[in-house]
Design a protein around this motif. Structure first.
Motif, PDB file in Angstrom:
ATOM      1  N   PHE A   1      83.221 -26.184  -8.798  1.00 53.81           N
ATOM      2  CA  PHE A   1      82.698 -26.069  -7.238  1.00 53.81           C
ATOM      3  C   PHE A   1      83.789 -25.571  -6.787  1.00 53.81           C
ATOM      4  O   PHE A   1      85.088 -25.953  -6.711  1.00 53.81           O
ATOM      5  CB  PHE A   1      82.781 -27.616  -6.648  1.00 53.81           C
ATOM      6  CG  PHE A   1      81.409 -27.758  -7.515  1.00 53.81           C
ATOM      7  CD1 PHE A   1      79.654 -27.989  -6.833  1.00 53.81           C
ATOM      8  CD2 PHE A   1      81.449 -28.439  -8.538  1.00 53.81           C
ATOM      9  CE1 PHE A   1      78.772 -28.535  -7.641  1.00 53.81           C
ATOM     10  CE2 PHE A   1      79.968 -28.984  -9.346  1.00 53.81           C
ATOM     11  CZ  PHE A   1      78.880 -29.103  -8.679  1.00 53.81           C
TER      12      PHE A   1
ATOM     13  N   THR B   1      88.890 -18.184  -2.868  1.00 57.88           N
ATOM     14  CA  THR B   1      87.812 -18.037  -3.364  1.00 57.88           C
ATOM     15  C   THR B   1      87.811 -16.576  -4.315  1.00 57.88           C
ATOM     16  O   THR B   1      88.631 -16.502  -4.570  1.00 57.88           O
ATOM     17  CB  THR B   1      88.269 -16.266  -2.138  1.00 57.88           C
ATOM     18  OG1 THR B   1      88.550 -16.745  -0.314  1.00 57.88           O
ATOM     19  CG2 THR B   1      86.900 -14.988  -1.803  1.00 57.88           C
TER      20      THR B   1
ATOM     21  N   LYS C   1      80.389 -10.364  -5.778  1.00 60.34           N
ATOM     22  CA  LYS C   1      80.075 -10.828  -5.248  1.00 60.34           C
ATOM     23  C   LYS C   1      81.078 -12.152  -5.231  1.00 60.34           C
ATOM     24  O   LYS C   1      81.561 -12.650  -6.141  1.00 60.34           O
ATOM     25  CB  LYS C   1      78.920 -11.906  -5.335  1.00 60.34           C
ATOM     26  CG  LYS C   1      78.082 -13.356  -4.352  1.00 60.34           C
ATOM     27  CD  LYS C   1      76.601 -14.134  -4.337  1.00 60.34           C
ATOM     28  CE  LYS C   1      76.582 -14.756  -3.906  1.00 60.34           C
ATOM     29  NZ  LYS C   1      75.200 -14.313  -2.483  1.00 60.34           N
TER      30      LYS C   1
ATOM     31  N   LEU D   1      82.474 -16.021  -3.355  1.00 62.72           N
ATOM     32  CA  LEU D   1      82.043 -16.791  -3.496  1.00 62.72           C
ATOM     33  C   LEU D   1      83.843 -17.884  -2.498  1.00 62.72           C
ATOM     34  O   LEU D   1      84.832 -17.043  -2.627  1.00 62.72           O
ATOM     35  CB  LEU D   1      82.071 -18.042  -4.962  1.00 62.72           C
ATOM     36  CG  LEU D   1      80.164 -17.281  -5.261  1.00 62.72           C
ATOM     37  CD1 LEU D   1      80.334 -17.854  -6.203  1.00 62.72           C
ATOM     38  CD2 LEU D   1      79.483 -17.002  -4.345  1.00 62.72           C
ATOM     39  N   SER D   2      83.492 -18.576  -1.655  1.00 63.32           N
ATOM     40  CA  SER D   2      84.321 -19.526  -1.413  1.00 63.32           C
ATOM     41  C   SER D   2      84.073 -20.879  -1.238  1.00 63.32           C
ATOM     42  O   SER D   2      83.354 -21.773  -2.121  1.00 63.32           O
ATOM     43  CB  SER D   2      85.207 -18.726  -0.315  1.00 63.32           C
ATOM     44  OG  SER D   2      84.042 -19.080   1.286  1.00 63.32           O
ATOM     45  N   ASP D   3      85.118 -21.733  -0.050  1.00 62.95           N
ATOM     46  CA  ASP D   3      84.848 -22.801  -0.895  1.00 62.95           C
ATOM     47  C   ASP D   3      83.719 -23.125   0.083  1.00 62.95           C
ATOM     48  O   ASP D   3      82.537 -23.036   0.913  1.00 62.95           O
ATOM     49  CB  ASP D   3      85.602 -23.799   1.109  1.00 62.95           C
ATOM     50  CG  ASP D   3      87.452 -23.312   0.771  1.00 62.95           C
ATOM     51  OD1 ASP D   3      87.442 -22.509   0.314  1.00 62.95           O
ATOM     52  OD2 ASP D   3      87.681 -23.527   2.256  1.00 62.95           O
ATOM     53  N   ARG D   4      82.959 -24.497  -0.616  1.00 61.04           N
ATOM     54  CA  ARG D   4      81.842 -25.526  -1.270  1.00 61.04           C
ATOM     55  C   ARG D   4      80.525 -24.889  -2.036  1.00 61.04           C
ATOM     56  O   ARG D   4      79.506 -25.056  -2.171  1.00 61.04           O
ATOM     57  CB  ARG D   4      81.397 -25.709   0.454  1.00 61.04           C
ATOM     58  CG  ARG D   4      82.912 -26.855   0.579  1.00 61.04           C
ATOM     59  CD  ARG D   4      81.548 -27.374   2.731  1.00 61.04           C
ATOM     60  NE  ARG D   4      82.640 -26.202   3.172  1.00 61.04           N
ATOM     61  CZ  ARG D   4      82.145 -26.148   4.420  1.00 61.04           C
ATOM     62  NH1 ARG D   4      81.038 -27.006   4.665  1.00 61.04           N
ATOM     63  NH2 ARG D   4      82.334 -25.262   5.109  1.00 61.04           N
ATOM     64  N   ASN D   5      81.130 -23.103  -2.169  1.00 59.84           N
ATOM     65  CA  ASN D   5      80.607 -23.027  -3.409  1.00 59.84           C
ATOM     66  C   ASN D   5      80.285 -23.162  -4.944  1.00 59.84           C
ATOM     67  O   ASN D   5      81.638 -23.631  -4.619  1.00 59.84           O
ATOM     68  CB  ASN D   5      79.895 -21.310  -3.766  1.00 59.84           C
ATOM     69  CG  ASN D   5      80.093 -20.425  -2.029  1.00 59.84           C
ATOM     70  OD1 ASN D   5      80.478 -19.895  -1.171  1.00 59.84           O
ATOM     71  ND2 ASN D   5      78.828 -20.976  -1.295  1.00 59.84           N
TER      72      ASN D   5
ATOM     73  N   PHE E   1      79.698 -21.955  -9.523  1.00 62.15           N
ATOM     74  CA  PHE E   1      79.716 -21.094 -10.325  1.00 62.15           C
ATOM     75  C   PHE E   1      79.046 -21.234 -11.216  1.00 62.15           C
ATOM     76  O   PHE E   1      79.961 -22.477 -11.347  1.00 62.15           O
ATOM     77  CB  PHE E   1      79.893 -19.866  -9.925  1.00 62.15           C
ATOM     78  CG  PHE E   1      81.618 -19.690 -10.127  1.00 62.15           C
ATOM     79  CD1 PHE E   1      82.612 -19.922 -11.409  1.00 62.15           C
ATOM     80  CD2 PHE E   1      82.610 -20.633  -9.066  1.00 62.15           C
ATOM     81  CE1 PHE E   1      83.754 -20.501 -11.477  1.00 62.15           C
ATOM     82  CE2 PHE E   1      84.120 -20.537  -9.277  1.00 62.15           C
ATOM     83  CZ  PHE E   1      84.455 -20.268 -10.264  1.00 62.15           C
TER      84      PHE E   1
ATOM     85  N   ARG F   1      69.429 -17.762 -10.299  1.00 69.74           N
ATOM     86  CA  ARG F   1      70.693 -16.446 -10.755  1.00 69.74           C
ATOM     87  C   ARG F   1      70.367 -15.677 -11.927  1.00 69.74           C
ATOM     88  O   ARG F   1      70.560 -14.911 -12.296  1.00 69.74           O
ATOM     89  CB  ARG F   1      72.032 -17.274 -10.482  1.00 69.74           C
ATOM     90  CG  ARG F   1      71.932 -17.971  -9.644  1.00 69.74           C
ATOM     91  CD  ARG F   1      73.589 -18.550  -9.174  1.00 69.74           C
ATOM     92  NE  ARG F   1      73.896 -18.532  -7.960  1.00 69.74           N
ATOM     93  CZ  ARG F   1      75.125 -19.429  -7.687  1.00 69.74           C
ATOM     94  NH1 ARG F   1      76.521 -19.288  -8.780  1.00 69.74           N
ATOM     95  NH2 ARG F   1      75.473 -19.729  -6.666  1.00 69.74           N
TER      96      ARG F   1
END
Length: 124
Positions: free
Chosen positions: A34, A39, A49, A51-55, A57, A111
């Motif tokens: 998390f 980033t 892709k 992704l940044s804060d609060r995403n 993977f 995904r």
């Protein structure tokens, strides 16, 4: 709500510097991440892709412990990540059997299907 706090208790925090490889495609997955701050870029052979804060993977590994990672993930900035290991995830589910992590499973399946569909479209 209690299960959320239990998950927070079992998470570890990790810091990755700009340019560091967080996940290598093809390696065995043992945790998901998390993004608390920073980033990252998720890179597959056919997709990139940001992704940044609060995403998050890496969740696919929570569905299948023996599955290889499907993407490289690179830190684009200095990143502070919360790490949830497969073992910790399974321990939380054992404590809360009614919590089946439907959201994580649904996102992970979506995904995987997206990655699979992109590969099939390119092969045609």
């Amino acid at each position: 709500m209690l299960s959320f706090f239990v998950i927070l208790e079992v998470m570890d925090f990790e810091v990755f510097l700009k340019g560091e490889l967080i996940i290598r495609r093809g390696s065995l997955g043992d945790c998901m991440y998390f993004i608390e701050r920073g980033t990252v870029e998720v890179q597959t052979p056919t997709l990139s892709k940001t992704l940044s804060d609060r995403n998050f993977f890496g969740e696919i590994c929570l569905l299948n412990i023996r599955m290889e990672r499907t993407a490289n993930v690179l830190a684009l900035t200095c990143c502070r990540l919360c790490c949830l290991s497969v073992d910790s995830y399974n321990k939380v589910l054992a404590r809360f059997p009614d919590m089946k992590a439907h959201i994580l499973q649904a996102v992970a399946q979506e995904r995987l299907q997206a990655l699979s569909g992109m590969t099939q479209r390119l092969e045609i």
